[in-house]
Write a protein that holds these residues in place. Structure first.
Motif, PDB file in Angstrom:
ATOM      1  N   GLU A  93       0.912  -1.237   0.043  1.00  0.00           N
ATOM      2  CA  GLU A  93      -0.068   0.013  -0.077  1.00  0.00           C
ATOM      3  C   GLU A  93       0.673   1.338   0.006  1.00  0.00           C
ATOM      4  O   GLU A  93       0.696   2.225  -0.729  1.00  0.00           O
ATOM      5  CB  GLU A  93      -0.869   0.118   1.394  1.00  0.00           C
ATOM      6  N   GLU A  94       1.763   1.251   0.864  1.00  0.00           N
ATOM      7  CA  GLU A  94       2.847   2.328   0.862  1.00  0.00           C
ATOM      8  C   GLU A  94       3.333   2.750  -0.506  1.00  0.00           C
ATOM      9  O   GLU A  94       3.676   3.958  -0.784  1.00  0.00           O
ATOM     10  CB  GLU A  94       3.865   2.003   1.860  1.00  0.00           C
ATOM     11  N   CYS A  95       3.645   1.508  -1.261  1.00  0.00           N
ATOM     12  CA  CYS A  95       4.430   1.670  -2.467  1.00  0.00           C
ATOM     13  C   CYS A  95       3.576   2.194  -3.732  1.00  0.00           C
ATOM     14  O   CYS A  95       3.724   2.190  -4.983  1.00  0.00           O
ATOM     15  CB  CYS A  95       5.298   0.821  -2.924  1.00  0.00           C
ATOM     16  N   GLY A  96       2.150   2.173  -3.503  1.00  0.00           N
ATOM     17  CA  GLY A  96       1.153   2.699  -4.360  1.00  0.00           C
ATOM     18  C   GLY A  96       0.170   1.518  -5.021  1.00  0.00           C
ATOM     19  O   GLY A  96      -0.543   2.022  -6.003  1.00  0.00           O
ATOM     20  N   PHE A  97       0.608   0.402  -4.316  1.00  0.00           N
ATOM     21  CA  PHE A  97      -0.369  -0.758  -4.939  1.00  0.00           C
ATOM     22  C   PHE A  97      -1.662  -0.745  -4.223  1.00  0.00           C
ATOM     23  O   PHE A  97      -1.759  -0.844  -3.169  1.00  0.00           O
ATOM     24  CB  PHE A  97       0.541  -1.926  -5.058  1.00  0.00           C
ATOM     25  N   ASN A  98      -2.828  -0.938  -4.909  1.00  0.00           N
ATOM     26  CA  ASN A  98      -4.181  -1.081  -4.390  1.00  0.00           C
ATOM     27  C   ASN A  98      -4.656  -2.305  -4.024  1.00  0.00           C
ATOM     28  O   ASN A  98      -5.230  -2.655  -3.091  1.00  0.00           O
ATOM     29  CB  ASN A  98      -5.134  -0.602  -5.419  1.00  0.00           C
ATOM     30  N   SER A  99      -3.891  -3.364  -4.886  1.00  0.00           N
ATOM     31  CA  SER A  99      -3.796  -4.703  -4.470  1.00  0.00           C
ATOM     32  C   SER A  99      -2.634  -5.465  -4.142  1.00  0.00           C
ATOM     33  O   SER A  99      -1.647  -5.424  -4.882  1.00  0.00           O
ATOM     34  CB  SER A  99      -4.646  -5.411  -5.780  1.00  0.00           C
ATOM     35  N   GLN A 100      -2.791  -6.076  -3.056  1.00  0.00           N
ATOM     36  CA  GLN A 100      -1.358  -6.793  -2.518  1.00  0.00           C
ATOM     37  C   GLN A 100      -1.294  -7.972  -3.636  1.00  0.00           C
ATOM     38  O   GLN A 100       0.062  -8.383  -3.806  1.00  0.00           O
ATOM     39  CB  GLN A 100      -1.499  -7.507  -1.008  1.00  0.00           C
TER      40      GLN A 100
END
Length: 229
Positions: free
Chosen positions: A198-205
């Motif tokens: 999430e911190e790196c801008g991804f909405n989905s793990q």
């Protein structure tokens, strides 16, 4: 401009990365610890300049440089901790643009790199785009949002970005996010992978993990465990 640093010492890689990013923030830096990683990056990215440590595991920097010169028109700068006449001669025969000894002196390195500063093909528009990506990669960032911040048409920005960076905006953004995630996985070793995603801008793990494994060859968890050893 895309630049490649090849050194099997992590601290040396990080030092070179820090110096170059500080002086030339719009350059894209790729790092490799051996010849096989370096050759893959040369295949995947439009590398214009390679800094090669002479003492590498497996193929030496000289051997790697010779292989690169046979395939690509990439400028090469040799880096070594040994002030050896034989190494200097081998670098000259290879056609290396320069020869730098360790420990690296920042001003000496930057004097060599300044030769490439004015030949950088990136326009002011693409430089602005890269600056925003590097600052806002952790946020929701699309091509249209980026274009609005620069006050230009998104179609024009997409075309300019592709022409100059040789990759699309979305590919570059994801590549940069993965690089930041790799750092966070090691620097924040106790933080859950979902939080780093999430911190790196991804909405989905799930998407983050799939993309990470595709690019790195390991899952985020495997990468974290391997680098700890």
């Amino acid at each position: 401009m895309h630049i490649l640093i090849v050194d099997d010492e992590p601290l040396e890689l990080e030092q070179l990365d820090y110096i170059i990013q500080h002086r030339f923030p719009y350059w894209t830096i790729h790092k490799a610890i051996d010849a096989s990683q370096a050759l893959k990056m040369i295949q995947d990215y439009p590398i214009a300049l390679a800094l090669l440590d002479i003492q590498l595991p497996g193929k030496s920097g000289i051997e790697l440089g010779m292989e690169i010169k046979m395939k690509d028109s990439i400028d090469i700068v040799m880096v070594t901790a040994f002030q050896s006449f034989d190494y200097a001669q081998a670098s000259i025969r290879l056609g290396a643009k320069d020869y730098i000894t360790k420990p690296i002196i920042e001003e000496e390195l930057c004097k060599v790199l300044e030769n490439y500063h004015h030949t950088d093909v990136q326009s002011h528009i693409v430089q602005q785009a890269l600056n925003i990506i590097h600052e806002q990669y952790s946020k929701k960032l699309s091509l249209s949002i980026l274009a609005n911040q620069i006050h230009i048409n998104s179609t024009y920005l997409s075309r300019k970005f592709n022409e100059e960076m040789k990759v699309s905006f979305s590919e570059y953004l994801n590549d940069y996010r993965i690089e930041m995630a790799k750092q966070s996985l090691l620097d924040k070793s106790e933080k859950p992978i979902s939080s780093i995603s999430e911190e790196c801008g991804f909405n989905s793990q799930h998407y983050f993990s799939v993309l990470f494994k595709k690019q790195v060859g390991l899952s985020p968890r495997e990468y974290r465990l391997r680098e700890k050893v």
